[in-house]
Design an enzyme around this catalytic site. Structure first.
Site, PDB file in Angstrom:
ATOM      1  N   ASP A 284      35.435  39.837  46.518  1.00 14.12           N
ATOM      2  CA  ASP A 284      34.518  39.601  45.481  1.00 14.12           C
ATOM      3  C   ASP A 284      34.457  40.497  44.387  1.00 14.12           C
ATOM      4  O   ASP A 284      34.679  41.909  44.578  1.00 14.12           O
ATOM      5  CB  ASP A 284      33.001  40.096  46.622  1.00 14.12           C
ATOM      6  CG  ASP A 284      31.767  39.912  45.703  1.00 14.12           C
ATOM      7  OD1 ASP A 284      31.613  38.823  45.120  1.00 14.12           O
ATOM      8  OD2 ASP A 284      31.289  40.922  45.575  1.00 14.12           O
ATOM      9  N   GLU A 326      37.927  36.000  43.174  1.00 18.35           N
ATOM     10  CA  GLU A 326      36.428  35.462  42.713  1.00 18.35           C
ATOM     11  C   GLU A 326      36.460  36.200  41.480  1.00 18.35           C
ATOM     12  O   GLU A 326      35.377  36.699  41.122  1.00 18.35           O
ATOM     13  CB  GLU A 326      35.482  35.897  43.758  1.00 18.35           C
ATOM     14  CG  GLU A 326      34.102  35.439  43.397  1.00 18.35           C
ATOM     15  CD  GLU A 326      33.132  36.314  42.766  1.00 18.35           C
ATOM     16  OE1 GLU A 326      32.048  35.611  42.440  1.00 18.35           O
ATOM     17  OE2 GLU A 326      33.484  37.277  42.745  1.00 18.35           O
TER      18      GLU A 326
END
Length: 631
Positions: A284, A326
């Site tokens: 993330d 991501e």
């Protein structure tokens, strides 16, 4: 102390690994270590090589890797030496993903088991569970303000529930993807609490500044990530009378990876997640993990060095686990994250953005230009292709690509924002603005697939003709992500055409975050499901079945076609690994009028079995998967 790789390996074997050498699984571990140690040293030395204790940090990392490998191998009866535990490692056309929030999709972790038949009916083979680990009460950034990487949030269940779900997934051929939130922790994480209590060791886990003037070496170069929430990237903490680096929200403290102890501790957290049986770790917000004075502190070389070091270590301890990037950044930067030595998988935000751009303009110039430049990937790597996700839509196309085809990128982004918030006359979309920057005019778009594609407006204000057009748009988008190189990912609820849920504004926790308009409880299809929901679900399910049976979609070889008609997007998929070099030509009409293109030879659409000779006619929003008739 300076050692050659061989000398360091001998030192590690003598000083660190000697207690483990009699373990039956040790030989396998040592073979992994010999292969990957040079890469580990190369990357870690760039980060910490100037420290006098560098060798000791290497020894600690290897020791933890060995302990974890032996523990896992003994429990599982051996670890595979290559990516053979699931098709997600192989580029198979059979792979189709789903992403959802645990509570919105099923309630609790144990309740997901009841929905496995539904996932299998749709053809899902891997599942990304949105963040489910412990967070503080109140604001949680949708679960990304993690306060423990090892405890499940009570509202989702227990760690034992997660382990049982993973076992059930394994039995049903479903791989699990979990987030590894590596840029920050919650300010209620154990490390942050100790830092607040005055513990210097843990204060060094974060970026903490006693004097505000210290921030000036960074602040002028940083952008506001959530401009509607606050300005700047630093938060003053009363308990320690200091400024803390908080890129996203004031309650999310950025980790300090210039401290090798942070790297070691985060490696342990990563090992814990991998040891649960997770097949893919989703990194993330990786773009922000390395800081440097006088820079934007995004996508710096140190970011890639950290991830490559983690990958080399994971190749030792967990060789069957993949990394998913991501990084929702400029296309040039996205591709820097993608390699077998860093992240084998990456989201494809450029495809998402340019698909929506083509729907709005009815032209495919920018989509074609973008895919010509950015669609190809190294062998062994794959895109994760999606239309919608839990987040907003940002217009991440390259400014240079836009200029090259005569589009002013700034003005075009303004048009797209007007179009997808329904302000542009004639727009079919009903989206909401997210994080509008009043100084720059920048904003992003929230909304479900169906509402953005026109279904909501058609149902409320228009006729069955507009309903039909909106469903065709939805299936067109699915047709593209199912046939592009990579793996398709479906945000649960979009497969049945769920519409925007404006009731989110009644919730005090969510009312200022428009992304919750497309984060609503899942509604499984039933006999009472609307006809348009059934049509979308049935159409998508049929496309997935076709994909799984078409070997041309295996691998990542793609050729973008230069079409004479700017309403048509065309490309070819070729399976280079097959003896017959299976090939498909995909054509998609992004306009509300019939379009004609010319291809040499005889072809047949595998979806409809319609045949064409040279002249190919596409109906409104139609897409074709064409193979040579004699193949």
């Amino acid at each position: 102390m300076t050692f050659s790789n061989t000398e360091l390996l001998n030192r590690i074997e003598k000083n660190v690994l000697n207690p483990y050498r009699k373990k039956p699984e040790y030989a396998d571990f040592y073979s992994h270590l010999k292969i990957n140690l040079p890469s580990m040293i190369e990357h870690l030395s760039k980060l910490y090589g100037n420290r006098p204790d560098f060798v000791y940090h290497i020894e600690d990392i290897v020791k933890e890797s060995c302990k974890m490998y032996l523990k896992r191998s003994a429990a599982q009866g051996g670890i595979r030496n290559s990516y053979t535990s699931g098709n997600i490692h192989s580029g198979s056309q059979k792979e189709v993903g789903a992403v959802f929030y645990v509570d919105l999709f099923a309630g609790k972790l144990k309740d997901i088991k009841k929905r496995i038949p539904y996932l299998k009916e749709l053809g899902i083979t891997f599942v990304h569970l949105m963040p489910l680990f412990k967070t503080p009460s109140g604001e949680t950034d949708g679960g990304y303000a993690v306060s423990s990487y090892r405890h499940i949030a009570k509202r989702f269940g227990t760690m034992n529930d997660l382990r049982e779900l993973i076992e059930e997934f394994d039995l049903n051929g479903i791989n699990l993807v979990l987030d590894f939130i590596l840029n920050h922790t919650s300010n209620q994480h154990e490390w942050a609490k100790k830092a607040k209590s005055g513990d210097i060791k843990y204060q060094n886990y974060y970026y903490i500044f006693k004097e505000k003037k210290e921030l000036e070496e960074y602040s002028p170069y940083l952008r506001d990530i959530f401009p509607e929430v606050r300005k700047g990237s630093f938060t003053f903490d009363e308990s320690i009378q200091s400024w803390v680096w908080t890129t996203f929200n004031s309650y999310q403290w950025d980790l300090n990876y210039s401290n090798p102890e942070v790297f070691l501790q985060m490696m342990k957290e990563m090992f814990f997640l991998a040891n649960l049986g997770v097949k893919v770790l989703r990194f993330d917000a990786p773009a922000f993990i390395w800081k440097q004075k006088g820079s934007s502190c995004e996508n710096l070389p140190g970011v890639h060095t950290i991830i490559k070091a983690f990958k080399a270590i994971m190749n030792v301890a967990f060789p069957d686990v993949l990394f998913l990037s991501e990084a929702i950044v400029h296309p040039d930067e996205i591709k820097k994250y993608i390699s077998t030595g860093e992240c084998e998988l990456s989201y494809n935000p450029l495809l998402m953005a340019t698909l929506w751009e083509s729907l709005a303009t009815r032209k495919t110039n920018l989509l074609q230009k973008s895919m010509e430049r950015y669609s190809s990937l190294p062998k062994g790597c794959n895109w994760i292709n999606y239309i919608r996700c839990h987040d907003d839509i940002g217009w991440t196309f390259s400014d240079q690509d836009a200029w090259d085809i005569g589009i002013d990128p700034s003005g075009h982004r303004h048009f797209l924002n007007e179009f997808y918030t329904g302000k542009f006359e004639g727009s079919f979309a009903k989206g909401l603005p997210f994080q509008e920057n009043m100084h720059t005019g920048d904003l992003r778009i929230s909304g479900t697939l169906a509402s953005l594609a026109g279904l909501e407006k058609a149902i409320l204000y228009e006729t069955e003709i507009e309903v039909d057009l909106s469903i065709k748009r939805i299936l067109l988008l699915y047709g593209i992500i199912l046939s592009m190189s990579g793996y398709p990912l479906i945000y649960m609820g979009d497969e049945t055409g769920q519409l925007n849920n404006y009731r989110y504004s009644d919730n005090s926790e969510y009312k200022d975050d428009s992304r919750w308009v497309h984060r609503m409880p899942f509604e499984e299809p039933s006999d009472n499901t609307s006809h348009f929901s059934k049509r979308i679900f049935t159409g998508l399910k049929s496309l997935i079945t076709f994909r799984k049976n078409c070997h041309a979609f295996t691998g990542n070889t793609i050729r973008i076609l230069d079409m004479d008609n700017n309403h048509i997007f065309g490309f070819q998929r070729i399976n280079e690994d097959s003896d017959t070099k299976d090939k498909l030509t995909i054509l998609a009409n992004f306009s509300e009028q019939k379009q004609v293109v010319y291809l040499s030879g005889k072809t047949i659409d595998i979806l409809s079995e319609n045949k064409f000779e040279n002249r190919v006619e596409l109906n409104v929003y139609q897409f074709l998967w064409l193979k040579d008739e004699d193949s």
